[in-house]
Structures are given as structure tokens and as C-alpha cells.
Design an enzyme around this catalytic site. Structure first.
Site, PDB file in Angstrom:
ATOM      1  N   TYR A 104      -6.974   3.459  -9.613  1.00 15.30           N
ATOM      2  CA  TYR A 104      -6.260   2.186  -9.193  1.00 15.30           C
ATOM      3  C   TYR A 104      -6.714   1.032 -10.037  1.00 15.30           C
ATOM      4  O   TYR A 104      -7.994   0.722 -10.065  1.00 15.30           O
ATOM      5  CB  TYR A 104      -6.815   1.855  -7.671  1.00 15.30           C
ATOM      6  CG  TYR A 104      -6.414   2.768  -6.646  1.00 15.30           C
ATOM      7  CD1 TYR A 104      -5.433   3.927  -6.930  1.00 15.30           C
ATOM      8  CD2 TYR A 104      -6.765   2.816  -5.521  1.00 15.30           C
ATOM      9  CE1 TYR A 104      -4.877   4.691  -5.983  1.00 15.30           C
ATOM     10  CE2 TYR A 104      -6.527   3.706  -4.077  1.00 15.30           C
ATOM     11  CZ  TYR A 104      -5.468   4.511  -4.653  1.00 15.30           C
ATOM     12  OH  TYR A 104      -5.309   5.543  -3.631  1.00 15.30           O
ATOM     13  N   PRO A 155       1.086   5.112   5.429  1.00 11.20           N
ATOM     14  CA  PRO A 155       1.320   5.243   7.018  1.00 11.20           C
ATOM     15  C   PRO A 155       2.411   4.320   7.429  1.00 11.20           C
ATOM     16  O   PRO A 155       2.683   4.455   8.627  1.00 11.20           O
ATOM     17  CB  PRO A 155      -0.042   4.916   7.260  1.00 11.20           C
ATOM     18  CG  PRO A 155      -0.920   3.902   6.314  1.00 11.20           C
ATOM     19  CD  PRO A 155      -0.010   4.304   4.953  1.00 11.20           C
ATOM     20  N   LEU A 156       2.865   3.208   6.668  1.00 17.72           N
ATOM     21  CA  LEU A 156       3.824   2.345   7.295  1.00 17.72           C
ATOM     22  C   LEU A 156       5.191   2.568   7.369  1.00 17.72           C
ATOM     23  O   LEU A 156       5.923   1.738   7.584  1.00 17.72           O
ATOM     24  CB  LEU A 156       3.310   0.872   6.724  1.00 17.72           C
ATOM     25  CG  LEU A 156       2.120   0.364   7.545  1.00 17.72           C
ATOM     26  CD1 LEU A 156       1.727  -1.031   6.906  1.00 17.72           C
ATOM     27  CD2 LEU A 156       2.484  -0.191   8.889  1.00 17.72           C
TER      28      LEU A 156
END
Length: 280
Positions: free
Chosen positions: A63, A209-210
Site C-alpha cells: 500500500y 466488505p462494503l
């Protein structure tokens, strides 16, 4: 901000954490490339997450690359004693939105040592292999991970984007305590892995997850959200918390407002009827 979290899970059967955690990936530049555009705000978000009861943060050396781990250390080190920081290795980054799998043992060894330095820790609580690399047998890829566990540099080991056979193969090399796969209301390709990890006492950590489902689900989600006085995102998270007790959530955001909204999902308990209606 409420600190109520919908129960806990013991990672590796030992480290008890709140099931609603935080994923750091969005605290980077566009395409997960470069540092967070507003670094001071990013540090505020991390601090607010911990103040709200988050004691599980997920990051990766890829990241940025590297900038996310440095940011977490800058914001939160010295860390609260109960904070578990999970990181990952096994990708090369060649540019924005570009991810190249690298399971070369030399790369993995460097990734582990780099994460230790950037996170300012002597031991990584949970180190996860990003992907199996077809160019290297996973036994070779995991060899330096086993060495790091034996040397006290890594406490627990996890995997990402794996099927049950791959989990079993890795388990012959090193104890696996968690699996991080794509999973949400809309994309349930990994149902078998969710069930398998529950049986094995491993944590299952859904990434992305959204995602709240296709259009046909939207009306149903909106109806249930209205009933609970919640947002559709909160319902999507609450559904995951209800799905199985070993699911740990790591929704990420660069917004304090969204963080507050995500944390609110812990206060929503879906009825069996609500859960069943969303699961169809």
C-alpha cells in the site's frame, strides 16, 4: 462516537480483538500509489479509529508501496498494548493500480524485514501472504515466513485470496490463523472458505466488505436500513457480522464521517428474518 462493538474474536485462539476493525488501504494516493494526499487528516482518522474501539488494523507493504505502514507508525506508535496490526507481503508494485505477484522467497524475506522496520515493531502480530505465486511452490514462498516465526519476528500467519485446498497445503508448512478473501453481500464466491475457516477456528477477513449488492437487492437493503435507522453501508457490514462469528471486518475510509458511520454498524443487530431476506 460509540465504542460499542458487536463482540470479539480471538485470533490464533489467543489475541482477543473487536470484530469491527479498520483497513488502511484508502490512506494512500490514487491507485493505492503514493502517500495519503492529506497526511494530517489520515493520522486523525487512524487515531479516531483506535479511540472508537478499533484494536485491529490491516495494512500491507504494497500500500503506497510502504507509505501506509510508515503512516500507521507515525500516527499510532507507541502502540496501545491491545492493538493488533496485520500486514501483508507478496506483491511488487510497478505503478498505480498495478499489482504483480511475487512469491520469491528472497522477496518475502525482504518484505518481512521491511515491514518490521516501517511499523517500528520487533514482532508482526499477523503477517499475511497476499497471493500464491504460480512461479514458486508455496512451500518455498513460506520458508522465510517459517524462519521469521521461529526467530520471533512473526507471531501469526494468514493467507489472502485462497481456496480450501490452498489453505490445507499452506497449513502443512505453517499454522494458518486467518484468511482474507473478497466477500460481501454481492460477491459470495468464497462461501465454502467462510465455512471451512469457521470449522478450523481461523478468522475470515472479507476485503471490499462494503459492496452492498446488485440493484435487485437495493430496495430490500433500503427497507431494512430504514427499519433500523441505519445507512445501506451499515446494513452491509451488519450482515457480515451476522453471517458468522469468526468474520472480522476491515472497512477503510479516509473520512472521519464515514469512519463514524462504519463504526455504527456494530450497534445494529439484524434479526434472522432481516438476514435471511438479504441472503436470498
Amino acid at each position: 462516537m460509540s465504542t460499542a462493538i458487536a463482540d470479539t474474536f480471538r485470533v490464533g485462539g489467543e489475541i482477543e480483538i473487536n470484530r469491527l476493525g479498520y483497513g488502511g488501504m484508502q490512506l494512500t494516493g490514487k491507485g493505492v500509489w503514493g502517500d495519503a494526499p492529506d497526511r494530517e487528516n489520515a493520522k486523525k482518522v487512524l487515531k479516531a479509529a483506535v479511540e472508537a474501539g478499533v484494536n485491529f488494523i490491516d495494512t500491507a507493504d504494497s500500500y503506497g508501496p510502504h507509505t501506509n505502514e510508515v503512516l500507521i507508525a507515525d500516527a499510532l506508535h507507541p502502540y496501545p498494548l491491545d492493538l493488533l496490526i496485520a500486514t501483508k507481503g507478496g506483491f511488487d508494485r510497478t505503478g498505480p493500480n498495478q499489482w504483480v505477484t511475487n512469491g520469491d522467497p528472497k522477496h518475502i524475506r525482504e518484505a518481512i524485514d521491511g515491514s518490521l522496520k516501517r511499523l517500528k515493531v520487533e514482532k508482526i502480530d499477523l503477517w499475511q501472504l497476499h497471493r500464491f505465486d504460480p512461479k514458486f511452490p508455496v512451500e518455498e514462498t513460506l520458508a522465510p515466513v517459517v524462519e521469521a516465526v521461529e526467530a520471533g519476528k512473526i507471531r501469526y500467519v494468514g493467507l489472502s485470496e485462497v481456496d480450501t485446498e490452498q489453505i490445507k497445503r499452506a497449513e502443512k508448512v505453517v499454522k494458518i490463523v486467518s484468511v482474507q478473501n473478497l466477500y460481501n453481500l454481492d460477491d459470495r464466491k468464497w462461501e465454502e472458505v467462510v465455512d471451512y475457516t469457521e470449522q478450523q477456528g481461523m478468522a475470515f477477513i472479507p476485503w471490499y466488505p462494503l459492496a452492498s449488492g446488485p440493484n435487485k437487492l437495493q430496495a430490500k437493503i433500503a427497507q431494512i436500513a430504514e427499519k433500523h435507522g441505519a445507512t445501506t453501508s451499515q446494513i452491509a457490514l451488519a450482515w457480515l457480522l451476522k453471517r458468522a462469528p469468526h468474520i472480522l471486518l476491515i472497512p477503510g475510509t479516509s473520512s472521519l464521517e464515514h469512519l463514524k458511520e462504519n463504526m455504527g454498524a456494530a450497534n445494529i443487530t439484524l434479526s434472522y428474518e432481516d438476514f435471511a431476506a438479504l441472503s436470498k
